[in-house]
Design a protein around this motif. Structure first.
Motif, PDB file in Angstrom:
ATOM      1  N   VAL A  31       0.831  -1.202   0.000  1.00 55.23           N
ATOM      2  CA  VAL A  31       0.000   0.000   0.000  1.00 55.23           C
ATOM      3  C   VAL A  31       0.866   1.254   0.000  1.00 55.23           C
ATOM      4  CG1 VAL A  31      -0.181   0.056   2.517  1.00 55.23           C
ATOM      5  CG2 VAL A  31      -1.990   1.063   1.156  1.00 55.23           C
ATOM      6  N   GLU A  32       0.339   2.302  -0.603  1.00 50.78           N
ATOM      7  CA  GLU A  32       0.942   3.631  -0.558  1.00 50.78           C
ATOM      8  C   GLU A  32      -0.102   4.583   0.006  1.00 50.78           C
ATOM      9  OE1 GLU A  32       2.214   4.865  -4.421  1.00 50.78           O
ATOM     10  OE2 GLU A  32       3.948   3.545  -4.410  1.00 50.78           O
ATOM     11  N   ILE A  33       0.323   5.436   0.929  1.00 47.99           N
ATOM     12  CA  ILE A  33      -0.580   6.411   1.531  1.00 47.99           C
ATOM     13  C   ILE A  33      -0.006   7.795   1.296  1.00 47.99           C
ATOM     14  CG2 ILE A  33      -1.554   7.260   3.696  1.00 47.99           C
ATOM     15  CD1 ILE A  33      -1.558   4.398   4.672  1.00 47.99           C
ATOM     16  N   VAL A  34      -0.810   8.676   0.720  1.00 45.73           N
ATOM     17  CA  VAL A  34      -0.397  10.055   0.490  1.00 45.73           C
ATOM     18  C   VAL A  34      -0.845  10.867   1.699  1.00 45.73           C
ATOM     19  CG1 VAL A  34      -0.567  12.061  -1.004  1.00 45.73           C
ATOM     20  CG2 VAL A  34      -0.647   9.759  -1.996  1.00 45.73           C
ATOM     21  N   LEU A  35       0.125  11.487   2.383  1.00 40.36           N
ATOM     22  CA  LEU A  35      -0.145  12.269   3.584  1.00 40.36           C
ATOM     23  C   LEU A  35      -0.567  13.695   3.230  1.00 40.36           C
ATOM     24  CD1 LEU A  35       2.878  10.993   5.673  1.00 40.36           C
ATOM     25  CD2 LEU A  35       0.517  10.190   5.735  1.00 40.36           C
ATOM     26  N   SER A  43       4.340   0.705   2.187  1.00 37.81           N
ATOM     27  CA  SER A  43       4.546  -0.537   2.922  1.00 37.81           C
ATOM     28  C   SER A  43       4.358  -1.698   1.962  1.00 37.81           C
ATOM     29  CB  SER A  43       3.558  -0.665   4.078  1.00 37.81           C
ATOM     30  OG  SER A  43       3.714  -1.928   4.691  1.00 37.81           O
ATOM     31  N   ASP A  44       5.275  -2.656   2.004  1.00 39.31           N
ATOM     32  CA  ASP A  44       5.196  -3.845   1.170  1.00 39.31           C
ATOM     33  C   ASP A  44       4.637  -5.040   1.936  1.00 39.31           C
ATOM     34  OD1 ASP A  44       6.198  -2.601  -1.088  1.00 39.31           O
ATOM     35  OD2 ASP A  44       8.272  -2.966  -0.497  1.00 39.31           O
ATOM     36  N   ARG A  45       4.186  -4.809   3.162  1.00 35.48           N
ATOM     37  CA  ARG A  45       3.639  -5.895   3.975  1.00 35.48           C
ATOM     38  C   ARG A  45       2.342  -6.408   3.374  1.00 35.48           C
ATOM     39  NH1 ARG A  45       3.956  -4.891  10.205  1.00 35.48           N
ATOM     40  NH2 ARG A  45       3.311  -7.040   9.991  1.00 35.48           N
ATOM     41  N   PHE A  46       1.947  -7.627   3.755  1.00 34.70           N
ATOM     42  CA  PHE A  46       0.724  -8.224   3.210  1.00 34.70           C
ATOM     43  C   PHE A  46      -0.521  -7.552   3.767  1.00 34.70           C
ATOM     44  CE2 PHE A  46       1.585 -10.532   7.045  1.00 34.70           C
ATOM     45  CZ  PHE A  46       0.334 -10.749   7.602  1.00 34.70           C
ATOM     46  N   ALA A  47      -0.405  -6.903   4.927  1.00 34.21           N
ATOM     47  CA  ALA A  47      -1.512  -6.129   5.509  1.00 34.21           C
ATOM     48  C   ALA A  47      -0.919  -5.077   6.427  1.00 34.21           C
ATOM     49  CB  ALA A  47      -2.465  -7.025   6.282  1.00 34.21           C
ATOM     50  N   VAL A  48      -1.553  -3.917   6.470  1.00 32.81           N
ATOM     51  CA  VAL A  48      -1.082  -2.842   7.342  1.00 32.81           C
ATOM     52  C   VAL A  48      -2.259  -2.270   8.122  1.00 32.81           C
ATOM     53  CG1 VAL A  48       0.895  -2.190   5.933  1.00 32.81           C
ATOM     54  CG2 VAL A  48      -1.297  -1.112   5.524  1.00 32.81           C
ATOM     55  N   ALA A  49      -1.951  -1.707   9.275  1.00 39.80           N
ATOM     56  CA  ALA A  49      -2.948  -1.013  10.087  1.00 39.80           C
ATOM     57  C   ALA A  49      -2.672   0.482   9.946  1.00 39.80           C
ATOM     58  CB  ALA A  49      -2.845  -1.445  11.542  1.00 39.80           C
ATOM     59  N   VAL A  50      -3.645   1.199   9.430  1.00 34.68           N
ATOM     60  CA  VAL A  50      -3.506   2.636   9.201  1.00 34.68           C
ATOM     61  C   VAL A  50      -4.164   3.364  10.367  1.00 34.68           C
ATOM     62  CG1 VAL A  50      -4.008   4.552   7.648  1.00 34.68           C
ATOM     63  CG2 VAL A  50      -3.529   2.282   6.721  1.00 34.68           C
ATOM     64  N   CYS A  51      -3.429   4.255  10.999  1.00 34.69           N
ATOM     65  CA  CYS A  51      -3.912   5.003  12.159  1.00 34.69           C
ATOM     66  C   CYS A  51      -4.990   6.002  11.743  1.00 34.69           C
ATOM     67  CB  CYS A  51      -2.743   5.743  12.800  1.00 34.69           C
ATOM     68  SG  CYS A  51      -3.207   6.770  14.200  1.00 34.69           S
ATOM     69  N   THR A  52      -6.069   6.042  12.511  1.00 36.09           N
ATOM     70  CA  THR A  52      -7.129   7.021  12.258  1.00 36.09           C
ATOM     71  C   THR A  52      -7.267   8.017  13.407  1.00 36.09           C
ATOM     72  OG1 THR A  52      -8.798   5.541  13.169  1.00 36.09           O
ATOM     73  CG2 THR A  52      -8.440   5.478  10.779  1.00 36.09           C
TER      74      THR A  52
END
Length: 81
Positions: A31-35, A43-52
């Motif tokens: 995943v890529e997240i634009v801040l 992140s190249d991990r198979f799953a990530v937790a995105v802070c809200t």
């Protein structure tokens, strides 16, 4: 909208996103997240937790800072003198 996978040739498969009302958003990776400032977190991990909640020290990735910290009282011992 149907809940079936899209196998159309040339299309990127959809990402699965799970929202937890008490915690982070879980996203299947990579995943890529634009801040807000335009930088991109990857992140190249198979799953990530995105802070809200924005309490994470590793923002945008969740470090479980959203959890309430509660001290557990030690059990008292009955002591007879």
């Amino acid at each position: 909208m149907p809940a079936t996978p899209d196998d159309t040739p040339g299309r990127t498969p959809a990402r699965r996103v799970r929202v937890d009302p008490q915690g982070p958003v879980l996203v299947e990776g990579p995943v890529e997240i634009v801040l807000d400032d335009g930088t991109v977190a990857r992140s190249d991990r198979f799953a990530v937790a995105v802070c809200t909640c924005r309490r994470s020290r590793t923002y945008p990735w969740c470090d479980t800072s959203h959890r309430r910290r509660e001290r557990v009282a030690r059990p008292t011992e009955d002591r007879k003198p």
